[in-house]
Design an enzyme around this catalytic site. Sequence first.
Site, PDB file in Angstrom:
ATOM      1  N   GLU A   1     -29.237 -43.876  -5.885  1.00 15.82           N
ATOM      2  CA  GLU A   1     -28.350 -42.659  -4.888  1.00 15.82           C
ATOM      3  C   GLU A   1     -29.426 -41.455  -5.023  1.00 15.82           C
ATOM      4  O   GLU A   1     -30.661 -41.115  -5.871  1.00 15.82           O
ATOM      5  CB  GLU A   1     -27.191 -42.338  -5.287  1.00 15.82           C
TER       6      GLU A   1
ATOM      7  N   LYS B   1     -30.029 -37.379  -6.422  1.00 21.08           N
ATOM      8  CA  LYS B   1     -29.667 -37.060  -7.884  1.00 21.08           C
ATOM      9  C   LYS B   1     -29.348 -35.669  -7.173  1.00 21.08           C
ATOM     10  O   LYS B   1     -30.012 -34.990  -6.669  1.00 21.08           O
ATOM     11  CB  LYS B   1     -30.921 -36.936  -8.901  1.00 21.08           C
TER      12      LYS B   1
ATOM     13  N   GLU C   1     -20.504 -34.937  -8.397  1.00 19.99           N
ATOM     14  CA  GLU C   1     -21.755 -33.184  -8.427  1.00 19.99           C
ATOM     15  C   GLU C   1     -20.825 -32.764  -6.944  1.00 19.99           C
ATOM     16  O   GLU C   1     -21.083 -32.862  -6.143  1.00 19.99           O
ATOM     17  CB  GLU C   1     -23.182 -33.327  -8.094  1.00 19.99           C
TER      18      GLU C   1
ATOM     19  N   ARG D   1     -26.440 -42.660 -22.859  1.00 20.56           N
ATOM     20  CA  ARG D   1     -27.803 -42.868 -21.523  1.00 20.56           C
ATOM     21  C   ARG D   1     -28.979 -44.406 -22.386  1.00 20.56           C
ATOM     22  O   ARG D   1     -28.749 -44.466 -23.503  1.00 20.56           O
ATOM     23  CB  ARG D   1     -28.548 -41.767 -22.881  1.00 20.56           C
TER      24      ARG D   1
HETATM   25  P1  AMP Z   1     -29.986 -34.933 -16.145  1.00 25.38           P
HETATM   26  O1  AMP Z   1     -29.180 -33.587 -16.833  1.00 25.38           O
HETATM   27  O2  AMP Z   1     -31.622 -34.694 -15.581  1.00 25.38           O
HETATM   28  O3  AMP Z   1     -30.155 -36.042 -17.713  1.00 25.38           O
HETATM   29  O4  AMP Z   1     -29.813 -35.996 -15.243  1.00 25.38           O
HETATM   30  C1  AMP Z   1     -28.991 -36.944 -15.087  1.00 25.38           C
HETATM   31  C2  AMP Z   1     -27.818 -35.572 -14.411  1.00 25.38           C
HETATM   32  O5  AMP Z   1     -27.924 -35.894 -12.342  1.00 25.38           O
HETATM   33  C3  AMP Z   1     -26.229 -36.784 -14.061  1.00 25.38           C
HETATM   34  O6  AMP Z   1     -25.528 -35.592 -15.384  1.00 25.38           O
HETATM   35  C4  AMP Z   1     -25.315 -35.607 -13.024  1.00 25.38           C
HETATM   36  O7  AMP Z   1     -25.126 -34.585 -13.606  1.00 25.38           O
HETATM   37  C5  AMP Z   1     -26.297 -35.813 -12.530  1.00 25.38           C
HETATM   38  N1  AMP Z   1     -26.755 -36.117 -10.862  1.00 25.38           N
HETATM   39  C6  AMP Z   1     -26.535 -35.651  -9.873  1.00 25.38           C
HETATM   40  N2  AMP Z   1     -26.755 -37.044  -8.825  1.00 25.38           N
HETATM   41  C7  AMP Z   1     -26.753 -37.781 -10.019  1.00 25.38           C
HETATM   42  C8  AMP Z   1     -25.819 -39.502  -9.218  1.00 25.38           C
HETATM   43  N3  AMP Z   1     -25.919 -39.841  -8.170  1.00 25.38           N
HETATM   44  N4  AMP Z   1     -25.763 -40.457  -9.938  1.00 25.38           N
HETATM   45  C9  AMP Z   1     -24.982 -39.905 -11.408  1.00 25.38           C
HETATM   46  N5  AMP Z   1     -26.210 -38.975 -11.593  1.00 25.38           N
HETATM   47  C10 AMP Z   1     -25.758 -37.695 -10.818  1.00 25.38           C
END
Ligand code: AMP
Length: 576
Positions: free
Chosen positions: A243, A245, A295, A410
């Site tokens: 997917e 991000k 999101e 995580r």
């Molecule tokens: P990070 O904050 O860099 O650890 O990345 C994880 C975050 O990416 C998650 O907490 C979500 O808020 C965000 N995110 C964005 N798109 C997605 C997606 N398709 N699936 C899961 N998380 C996502």
Amino acid sequence: MKCSRLVSYFERLEITSKRLELFSILADLFKEVTVSEIDKVIYLLQGELLPPFHGINIGMAEKYLLRAIAKSGDIDANDLLKKYRQIGDIGKTAERFCRGAASLALTVSEVYDAIYQIAVMGGEGSVDQKIDLLSSLFSQLSPVEAKYVARFVAGKLRLGVGDATLLEALALSKGERAFRASLDRAYHLTSDLGRLAKIFYQSGKDGIAAISVRLGFPIRPALCERLSSPDEIIEKIGPCVVEIKYDGFRCQAHKRGNDVILFSRNQERTTPMFPEIVEAIQTIFAGQEVILEGEALAVNLITEELFSFQVTMQRKRKHNINEMAKNFPLKFFVFDLLYLNGIDYTHFSYTDRRKKLAELIPKNQVITLAESVVTEDTYSLSRLFNETVERGLEGLVAKRPDAPYTAGARNFNWIKLKRSYKRELTDSLDLCIVGYYTGYGHRTKFGIGTILTAVYDKEEGCFKTVSKIGTGFSEQELIDLSARLSKIISHDKPREVDSEIVPDVWVMPKYLVTVTADEITRSQNHTAGRDATGAGYALRFPRVVGFIREDKGPYDATDVSEVISLFNMQKQVKME
Ligand code: AMP
């Protein structure tokens, strides 16, 4: 339990920072507490009346608190203010000036209920009523009880016991560390430690095992691991769902009856920020009960261009939401279904959850399924990644098709691959501000020149320093930051902080900033990830990107283990 007894435990907690001692003091306390009070004791230890998602906050301004102390102690309010400025601690001020009771009569429940009543009081004249009630409460407390009640009411109790410590102590109070895993699971599903403790004390292990997702109680979010290339992802999880991000605001939406509540990733209510999401869910899920996750992101509806996180976050300002909604319309990119009409979907595989979501969400203006593609091999994953980067997006999340939703964890069920992985430092970090230097040259006028930041060490339950950062804030942001930090100054090093560096000013761990850097290096100065030779980790050329992460709390800071894995990833990139 008498409040004085609880306070005697607070005093013991306050003078130790050794984890094992904290566990044993807390476990002794829990053994003494009755089932009817265990939830209140837990909330008081957390420094809250209820978990933040209930939206009840005592947060009484210090000037009113001082008026209540003055009233209870028969001292002139101006004189008290002067004394408070000299003492610098609202608790010690209350201890010294409240008149106090001779007999230690009040129970924990009576004190909790009195504070609760003050917190929920609203309407005209309520400030004066709150001051009256609080001063009458102070008059029934001993000086040392008044000290802790004043700190609690001011939001400054700070006993240094995080959620992980409380969970461990709860397990130990029943004599079994092995209970910890099931307590963690239940906590991640419901985010309410007081309620969890009550169920544990009432119905034991079976009660905890029966805890499931509950509408209105935010589920702690599943988080992504990182890998640095499509090859590694395919090697790790094989064919996967990929997917986009989205770089927006993570939202968990709960719909019960016709009510919709939105929670941020740190379980705070953010419903008023996104009226269009609320409305769309009410329409699409009319007659149904559901928990969705995705999101929220500002988009240009004509070009379909996704705006940056900073644009979306402007909604955080509570005013002008309607104007913002007009100028920067949002879409809610949904990627998960966690509950539907009485069924807990967290146990279902990702493939099944996605399939159900696709059935549920018709074409509409606001709610869209996150774009996803099933990839079988490295080649197609690399191609997708390059296309995503070319579109100016942050990266991809690869998901294991057969994985359940692992709340609060995580792990490699979800793996992120970010654009920045192509550079040397493979990701940004979310660091907690633990202190600052007042600055020199023209920066002295802002009160802050450089911040001292830390990662969180989940294993040890403390914040460990990793970098001093002086770059990335605008002048206005420095002014804002200085105003915020001045409210959380700590006279000594906060007990949850492990640091050898001493900044000009310590602050309580509260605010996170996202930081990028050229490289992670080994360092003798910082405590993050320190090994037997005394070498920890530090950032080279660090800079803050964006401002304070309003959607994350201190314990959401990057974990020390992530810094170590980013350091190792960086070594691999260099070798390639
Ligand atoms: P990070 O904050 O860099 O650890 O990345 C994880 C975050 O990416 C998650 O907490 C979500 O808020 C965000 N995110 C964005 N798109 C997605 C997606 N398709 N699936 C899961 N998380 C996502």
